[in-house]
Design a protein around this motif. Structure first.
Motif, PDB file in Angstrom:
ATOM      1  N   GLN A   1       0.837  -1.194   0.000  1.00 37.53           N
ATOM      2  CA  GLN A   1       0.000   0.000   0.000  1.00 37.53           C
ATOM      3  C   GLN A   1       0.875   1.248   0.000  1.00 37.53           C
ATOM      4  OE1 GLN A   1      -3.138  -0.086   2.958  1.00 37.53           O
ATOM      5  NE2 GLN A   1      -3.129   2.145   3.139  1.00 37.53           N
TER       6      GLN A   1
ATOM      7  N   THR B   1       0.458   7.446   2.929  1.00 37.56           N
ATOM      8  CA  THR B   1      -0.004   8.826   2.871  1.00 37.56           C
ATOM      9  C   THR B   1       0.314   9.508   4.201  1.00 37.56           C
ATOM     10  OG1 THR B   1      -2.202   8.359   3.772  1.00 37.56           O
ATOM     11  CG2 THR B   1      -1.916   8.082   1.394  1.00 37.56           C
ATOM     12  N   GLU B   2       0.167  10.817   4.240  1.00 43.44           N
ATOM     13  CA  GLU B   2       0.418  11.557   5.487  1.00 43.44           C
ATOM     14  C   GLU B   2      -0.553  11.117   6.577  1.00 43.44           C
ATOM     15  OE1 GLU B   2       0.660  15.752   5.188  1.00 43.44           O
ATOM     16  OE2 GLU B   2       2.124  15.732   3.556  1.00 43.44           O
ATOM     17  N   GLN B   3      -1.761  10.676   6.185  1.00 45.81           N
ATOM     18  CA  GLN B   3      -2.763  10.247   7.163  1.00 45.81           C
ATOM     19  C   GLN B   3      -2.384   8.933   7.844  1.00 45.81           C
ATOM     20  OE1 GLN B   3      -3.631  11.424   3.981  1.00 45.81           O
ATOM     21  NE2 GLN B   3      -3.994  13.414   4.956  1.00 45.81           N
ATOM     22  N   ASP B   4      -1.486   8.168   7.228  1.00 39.66           N
ATOM     23  CA  ASP B   4      -1.048   6.895   7.812  1.00 39.66           C
ATOM     24  C   ASP B   4       0.030   7.097   8.875  1.00 39.66           C
ATOM     25  OD1 ASP B   4      -2.653   5.402   6.009  1.00 39.66           O
ATOM     26  OD2 ASP B   4      -1.103   5.582   4.465  1.00 39.66           O
TER      27      ASP B   4
ATOM     28  N   ASP C   1       8.680  13.629   4.318  1.00 37.99           N
ATOM     29  CA  ASP C   1       8.287  13.815   2.914  1.00 37.99           C
ATOM     30  C   ASP C   1       8.898  12.761   2.000  1.00 37.99           C
ATOM     31  OD1 ASP C   1       6.830  16.003   3.647  1.00 37.99           O
ATOM     32  OD2 ASP C   1       8.346  17.480   3.079  1.00 37.99           O
TER      33      ASP C   1
ATOM     34  N   VAL D   1       6.472   9.477   2.361  1.00 35.20           N
ATOM     35  CA  VAL D   1       5.111   9.612   1.841  1.00 35.20           C
ATOM     36  C   VAL D   1       5.146   9.362   0.340  1.00 35.20           C
ATOM     37  CG1 VAL D   1       3.218  11.223   1.409  1.00 35.20           C
ATOM     38  CG2 VAL D   1       4.341  11.196   3.644  1.00 35.20           C
ATOM     39  N   GLY D   2       4.267   8.482  -0.137  1.00 33.84           N
ATOM     40  CA  GLY D   2       4.242   8.124  -1.548  1.00 33.84           C
ATOM     41  C   GLY D   2       4.969   6.839  -1.864  1.00 33.84           C
TER      42      GLY D   2
ATOM     43  N   ARG E   1       5.839   2.699  -0.899  1.00 38.44           N
ATOM     44  CA  ARG E   1       4.995   1.560  -0.553  1.00 38.44           C
ATOM     45  C   ARG E   1       5.497   0.870   0.709  1.00 38.44           C
ATOM     46  NH1 ARG E   1       1.671   0.135  -4.832  1.00 38.44           N
ATOM     47  NH2 ARG E   1       2.181   1.175  -6.792  1.00 38.44           N
TER      48      ARG E   1
END
Length: 196
Positions: A40, A43-46, A67, A70-71, A73
């Motif tokens: 998966q 994201t920042e929310q994770d 940064d 993020v993005g 896997r």
């Protein structure tokens, strides 16, 4: 003697102060705040942040590098409350170009005692179905095998204990593996650690 005693007390006090400063040194690191499945995209929310006294032996992603993760896997399954380590993320897709994903259901007696982890090399072995005649084959012939790589392993299903292992194979071998699986003639075998 008094001067010596005062000197020792002062030195001891300085040592305690240095130790307290070292223990009190905290590092801003990245944490996992919700479940993230293997493969998966993060994201920042994770992700979250925490300030902890980090042991130098522990490898954790610094908040300054947030940064950069993020993005990417998840290379392994991530659980809330854990620190994020650099080795737990990858920029590569777990299923590469030219590969196919074959889900293989294993009964409890077919699951290796060794934990299956993403990236582990496996062999998909074709075994004769019950009652299938092998008279046309030489007795010393080896079974047909395909190579694969573990991408993800599910938890055991309640009641049956079946574990589903997602295995990446070459696009040419995917349909063959699926046919063996459908016929009940496929078995999964762990490859040697060096892949040979």
């Amino acid at each position: 003697m008094i001067a010596l005693s005062m000197g020792l007390i002062a030195a001891g006090g300085a040592g305690v102060a240095v130790l307290l400063l070292q223990v009190g040194h905290r590092t801003e690191v990245v944490t996992v705040v919700r479940d993230v499945q293997v493969g998966q995209v993060l994201t920042e929310q994770d992700l979250g942040k925490a300030s902890i006294a980090l042991d130098p032996a522990m490898k954790a992603v610094s908040v300054d590098d947030l940064d950069q993760v993020v993005g990417k896997r998840a290379a392994v399954e991530l659980r809330p409350g854990s620190l994020l380590a650099p080795s737990q993320v990858t920029k590569h897709s777990l299923v590469k170009a030219g590969e196919q994903l074959v889900p293989i259901g294993l009964k409890p007696e077919q699951i290796p005692a060794t934990t299956l982890v993403p990236g582990q090399k496996v062999q998909l072995v074709h075994v004769p179905a019950q009652g299938e005649s092998e008279t046309d084959k030489p007795s010393d012939s080896s079974p047909k095998t395909l190579t694969g790589r573990v991408v993800k392993t599910s938890s055991a299903a309640p009641g049956t204990g079946v574990v589903v292992v997602d295995v990446a194979t070459s696009a040419a071998d995917g349909p063959t593996a699926a046919a063996w699986l459908s016929a009940g003639t496929l078995r999964l075998v762990l490859a040697a650690p060096d892949g040979r």
